[in-house]
Design an enzyme around this catalytic site. Structure first.
Site, PDB file in Angstrom:
ATOM      1  N   ARG A 235      12.533  49.424 -53.957  1.00  0.00           N
ATOM      2  CA  ARG A 235      11.718  49.199 -52.784  1.00  0.00           C
ATOM      3  C   ARG A 235      11.061  48.028 -52.824  1.00  0.00           C
ATOM      4  NH1 ARG A 235       7.222  53.613 -50.664  1.00  0.00           N
ATOM      5  NH2 ARG A 235       6.092  52.734 -52.481  1.00  0.00           N
TER       6      ARG A 235
ATOM      7  N   THR B  90       7.395  45.259 -47.821  1.00  0.00           N
ATOM      8  CA  THR B  90       8.022  45.726 -46.603  1.00  0.00           C
ATOM      9  C   THR B  90       8.383  47.070 -46.607  1.00  0.00           C
ATOM     10  OG1 THR B  90      10.169  45.301 -47.155  1.00  0.00           O
ATOM     11  CG2 THR B  90       9.142  43.461 -46.259  1.00  0.00           C
TER      12      THR B  90
ATOM     13  N   ASP C  72       4.089  57.035 -59.479  1.00  0.00           N
ATOM     14  CA  ASP C  72       5.611  56.472 -59.393  1.00  0.00           C
ATOM     15  C   ASP C  72       6.423  57.359 -60.436  1.00  0.00           C
ATOM     16  OD1 ASP C  72       7.444  54.541 -60.509  1.00  0.00           O
ATOM     17  OD2 ASP C  72       6.644  53.432 -58.830  1.00  0.00           O
TER      18      ASP C  72
ATOM     19  N   ASP D  65       7.800  55.024 -63.197  1.00  0.00           N
ATOM     20  CA  ASP D  65       6.793  54.626 -64.369  1.00  0.00           C
ATOM     21  C   ASP D  65       6.534  55.744 -65.070  1.00  0.00           C
ATOM     22  OD1 ASP D  65       6.842  51.986 -63.293  1.00  0.00           O
ATOM     23  OD2 ASP D  65       5.124  52.316 -62.247  1.00  0.00           O
TER      24      ASP D  65
END
Length: 210
Positions: free
Chosen positions: A103, A107, A201, A204
């Site tokens: 991603r 944006t 995340d 992560d």
């Protein structure tokens, strides 16, 4: 589009530990695998089977086996890779493909950087694995990718989803044969496109920051 939230106390318990910011990566990985196996049980209810007769020590018995062509499991890299083992434990005869999607943090749109999939997915059932259904962009792109190659129906299995992401997927995939299986639907997305309260995340927390 069909949405199934697996409301099960074991999933909720494991998800609570998963959310905890102090849960270390080894335990986080183990929990993702365990939750995935529980979700896979729900996600494979519609897997196609065919009748078969086997011989027991006593007599013939009627049963079923997974139909040909075999289902295709597609984890979205990198975070979806943490869900793969939990899926193939339940569906060991499935084939496995990969989609690498990232991603853009400005944006919030997905880009595909790698793929390892059959060119022809005609008449194939596909199972897409992605821990977090946030904005929905990556999942929409992945599912369209599979349908463009001939897939007939797709089930996406996610640990968490945001309402905004679910709405985006439903709008973008109207008319497609799609099922979404979830561990939970959270409150919302924040301004950075992260699920709230979420778990951070997933990539992560599974594999570190590299």
């Amino acid at each position: 589009m069909r949405v199934h939230v697996a409301d099960h106390p074991l999933i909720t318990h494991k998800l609570t530990v998963l959310r905890d910011r102090h849960t270390p990566s080894p335990l986080f990985r183990s929990l993702v695998e365990e939750i995935m196996t529980l979700l896979a049980y729900e996600g494979t209810r519609g897997v196609r089977v065919e009748a078969v007769t086997v011989q027991t020590p006593v007599s013939a018995a009627q049963g079923v086996r997974i139909s040909e062509p075999k289902p295709l499991v597609v984890p979205i890299l990198r975070a979806g890779l943490g869900m793969l083992e939990g899926m193939v434990k339940l569906l060991p005869t499935a084939e496995v493909g990969f989609l690498g999607m990232a991603r853009n943090e400005e944006t919030l749109q997905p880009t595909t950087y790698a793929e390892r999939l059959p060119d022809d997915l005609s008449d194939r059932q596909c199972f897409v694995l992605d821990p977090m259904l946030a904005t929905g962009g990556s999942l929409i792109a992945a599912i369209n990718f599979l349908f463009d190659r001939g897939a007939v129906d797709v089930t996406a299995i996610c640990i968490l989803a945001a309402p905004e992401g679910l709405a985006a997927v439903e709008k973008a995939l109207a008319g497609r044969e799609v099922t979404i299986v979830l561990g939970a639907v959270d409150e919302k997305l924040d301004e950075q496109g992260y699920i709230v309260p979420g778990l951070g995340d997933a990539g992560d927390r599974l594999y570190g920051l590299v």
